[in-house]
Design an enzyme around this catalytic site. Sequence first.
Site, PDB file in Angstrom:
ATOM      1  N   LYS A  82       0.853  -1.182   0.000  1.00  0.00           N
ATOM      2  CA  LYS A  82       0.000   0.000   0.000  1.00  0.00           C
ATOM      3  C   LYS A  82       0.890   1.234   0.000  1.00  0.00           C
ATOM      4  O   LYS A  82       1.465   1.609   1.017  1.00  0.00           O
ATOM      5  CB  LYS A  82      -0.901   0.043   1.238  1.00  0.00           C
ATOM      6  CG  LYS A  82      -1.954   1.170   1.149  1.00  0.00           C
ATOM      7  CD  LYS A  82      -2.405   1.663   2.488  1.00  0.00           C
ATOM      8  CE  LYS A  82      -1.589   2.827   2.999  1.00  0.00           C
ATOM      9  NZ  LYS A  82      -1.735   4.073   2.179  1.00  0.00           N
ATOM     10  N   GLU A 100      -1.390   7.173  -0.319  1.00  0.00           N
ATOM     11  CA  GLU A 100      -2.499   7.463  -1.234  1.00  0.00           C
ATOM     12  C   GLU A 100      -2.296   8.731  -2.036  1.00  0.00           C
ATOM     13  O   GLU A 100      -2.964   8.933  -3.064  1.00  0.00           O
ATOM     14  CB  GLU A 100      -3.823   7.562  -0.450  1.00  0.00           C
ATOM     15  CG  GLU A 100      -3.863   8.608   0.635  1.00  0.00           C
ATOM     16  CD  GLU A 100      -3.417   8.070   1.993  1.00  0.00           C
ATOM     17  OE1 GLU A 100      -3.926   8.590   3.011  1.00  0.00           O
ATOM     18  OE2 GLU A 100      -2.567   7.155   2.029  1.00  0.00           O
ATOM     19  N   GLY A 111       6.729   5.489   8.284  1.00  0.00           N
ATOM     20  CA  GLY A 111       5.817   6.615   8.436  1.00  0.00           C
ATOM     21  C   GLY A 111       5.901   7.215   9.823  1.00  0.00           C
ATOM     22  O   GLY A 111       6.936   7.123  10.493  1.00  0.00           O
ATOM     23  N   GLY A 112       4.802   7.806  10.272  1.00  0.00           N
ATOM     24  CA  GLY A 112       4.777   8.535  11.530  1.00  0.00           C
ATOM     25  C   GLY A 112       4.632   7.640  12.747  1.00  0.00           C
ATOM     26  O   GLY A 112       4.107   6.528  12.680  1.00  0.00           O
ATOM     27  N   ILE A 113       5.070   8.170  13.884  1.00  0.00           N
ATOM     28  CA  ILE A 113       5.090   7.398  15.115  1.00  0.00           C
ATOM     29  C   ILE A 113       3.687   7.089  15.634  1.00  0.00           C
ATOM     30  O   ILE A 113       3.439   6.008  16.186  1.00  0.00           O
ATOM     31  CB  ILE A 113       5.930   8.144  16.184  1.00  0.00           C
ATOM     32  CG1 ILE A 113       6.232   7.232  17.360  1.00  0.00           C
ATOM     33  CG2 ILE A 113       5.249   9.419  16.633  1.00  0.00           C
ATOM     34  CD1 ILE A 113       7.281   7.819  18.300  1.00  0.00           C
ATOM     35  N   THR A 139       0.905   6.576  13.842  1.00  0.00           N
ATOM     36  CA  THR A 139       0.392   5.459  13.043  1.00  0.00           C
ATOM     37  C   THR A 139       1.135   4.174  13.369  1.00  0.00           C
ATOM     38  O   THR A 139       0.535   3.094  13.438  1.00  0.00           O
ATOM     39  CB  THR A 139       0.517   5.773  11.545  1.00  0.00           C
ATOM     40  OG1 THR A 139      -0.186   6.980  11.264  1.00  0.00           O
ATOM     41  CG2 THR A 139      -0.061   4.647  10.702  1.00  0.00           C
ATOM     42  N   GLY A 140       2.428   4.265  13.591  1.00  0.00           N
ATOM     43  CA  GLY A 140       3.222   3.084  13.924  1.00  0.00           C
ATOM     44  C   GLY A 140       2.718   2.400  15.183  1.00  0.00           C
ATOM     45  O   GLY A 140       2.648   1.161  15.251  1.00  0.00           O
ATOM     46  N   GLU A 171       9.798   1.819  10.688  1.00  0.00           N
ATOM     47  CA  GLU A 171      10.703   2.964  10.658  1.00  0.00           C
ATOM     48  C   GLU A 171       9.841   4.190  10.846  1.00  0.00           C
ATOM     49  O   GLU A 171       9.047   4.546   9.971  1.00  0.00           O
ATOM     50  CB  GLU A 171      11.475   3.011   9.334  1.00  0.00           C
ATOM     51  CG  GLU A 171      12.744   3.859   9.423  1.00  0.00           C
ATOM     52  CD  GLU A 171      12.562   5.291   8.975  1.00  0.00           C
ATOM     53  OE1 GLU A 171      11.934   6.068   9.726  1.00  0.00           O
ATOM     54  OE2 GLU A 171      13.041   5.619   7.883  1.00  0.00           O
ATOM     55  N   CYS A 175      13.145  11.617   6.550  1.00  0.00           N
ATOM     56  CA  CYS A 175      13.127  11.107   7.926  1.00  0.00           C
ATOM     57  C   CYS A 175      14.471  11.283   8.611  1.00  0.00           C
ATOM     58  O   CYS A 175      14.541  11.419   9.832  1.00  0.00           O
ATOM     59  CB  CYS A 175      12.694   9.644   7.944  1.00  0.00           C
ATOM     60  SG  CYS A 175      13.776   8.539   7.012  1.00  0.00           S
ATOM     61  N   GLU A 209       9.299  16.080  15.208  1.00  0.00           N
ATOM     62  CA  GLU A 209       9.684  15.988  13.799  1.00  0.00           C
ATOM     63  C   GLU A 209       8.782  16.903  12.972  1.00  0.00           C
ATOM     64  O   GLU A 209       7.561  16.768  12.994  1.00  0.00           O
ATOM     65  CB  GLU A 209       9.549  14.543  13.316  1.00  0.00           C
ATOM     66  CG  GLU A 209      10.044  14.327  11.905  1.00  0.00           C
ATOM     67  CD  GLU A 209       9.923  12.873  11.470  1.00  0.00           C
ATOM     68  OE1 GLU A 209      10.814  12.399  10.748  1.00  0.00           O
ATOM     69  OE2 GLU A 209       8.934  12.220  11.838  1.00  0.00           O
TER      70      GLU A 209
END
Length: 490
Positions: free
Chosen positions: A176, A179, A229-231, A233-234, A251, A285, A386
């Site tokens: 994925k 988007e 991606g972002g923390i 969402t992680g 990551e 990043c 960040e």
Amino acid sequence: MSLKKQQYINGKWVDAHLGNTRDIINPFNQEIIATVPEADETDTKKAIAAARAAFDNGEWSSTSATERGTIVRKIAELIERDKEELSRLESLDTGKTVEESRGDMDDIAGVFRYYAEIAGKDGGELIDSPVPNSISRVVREPVGVCGQITPWNYPLLQASWKLAPALATGNTLIMKPSEITPLTTIKVFELMEEAGVPAGVANLVLGAGHTVGAELSSNIDVDLISFTGGIVTGKKIMQAASVNVKKLALELGGKNPNIIFADADFEVAVDQALNGVFFHAGQICSAGTRLIVEESIHDEFVNALVERVKKFKLGSGFDEDTQMGPLISAEQLAKIEKYVETGIKEGAKIAVGGSRPEDPELQNGFFYLPTIFTDCTTDMSIVQEEAFGPVITVEKFRAEEEAVKLANDSIYGLAGGVWTNDIVKAERCVARMRMGTVWINEFNLYFPHAPWGGFKQSGIGRELGKQGIEEYTETKHIFQNLKPESINWF
């Protein structure tokens, strides 16, 4: 430019089952450059089922590493063949300069070549056995079905870090892409089909994280999730993946310190401090957005940065004079504006930038001037959070111990840099810096042979290098008794 602009599921190019679509926007001028399917959970489940069936039938995983390597190498060759088209797509999609995109394509082809070469090098190992007349060996086997979720800043580069090792080790996958930047990933799936990747082995689903990404993370038929991606969402992915205790490779970004000692090569350090942040408008990043400068050279160093930044040429990625393009979206532009406002409220001072450009030719794009904050301290949110934009914060230090302490004062631990001509001092600093990659007299250099990933909340696991292969494999111990005997206990 020929592009299918569809999803790829079980060897077929398809639209979303509900017919929903999403417009893809050029961040330079907000023009629509493509319209692609917008998938949901149902489309994602179809792709997962295809990947599950393709793995369970054993055809791909039982193919020799040499054969898989030949296909992965062919993908690299096709990327090199279509380098210009891919570079153009990447710059249209992200706004970065086409020269940066060309460099990305070279790196991407290199990643596929690297994994094509090393996939078959690990034939397992024999280990000592306490039992006479026996063989004890350790082998690595593919994990299974892999969900791969990639970010918008380096769409195809980040995809290559996941696709190449997964394919080379015999896994099947569902990718994925972000988007908002899917175009080069669609194109590379065309190339993968051309290279001979069998139906069901690699599947592409286009859609949002809260639908497609959430289904990949929680579906029990997925064995591994690799996410960049972002923390926030992680952390959600970690929770969702616990339903079947998936393997995870995450990551999650960084707030990366770049320490400048007074004995560093001044001009080179200035140049690299700029390069470490302002490529792709700071949307990296590993960007060295936390400059930590020794007090004795602080003012001179900042002045040198400011004079260089004032001369930056912002514009279209297709203008050969452009040095920095736009941010990716209106949302990201608004985030950077809020970030800068916060810095001012916290007491940091703007040395240069701090606003959108006034150039009329840039008004339709998501541009923000390269910005430098001084008088920054680690208790400021702009130093800790960040930003993902063209903003540097500058802190100062007097002693080596203070520099290292400042560098480590972060929830992140992705990367960092040390600039000094004293190699002993550099090694002392590196030994104490809690980051996955530390550069000495360099910044933002990476290559396929070296592992990439972070300490602390920058993530779990590693990509690239032999460690990138290991993320996509399971370890199995096989014990064979050559002369079995009865125990006669019962």
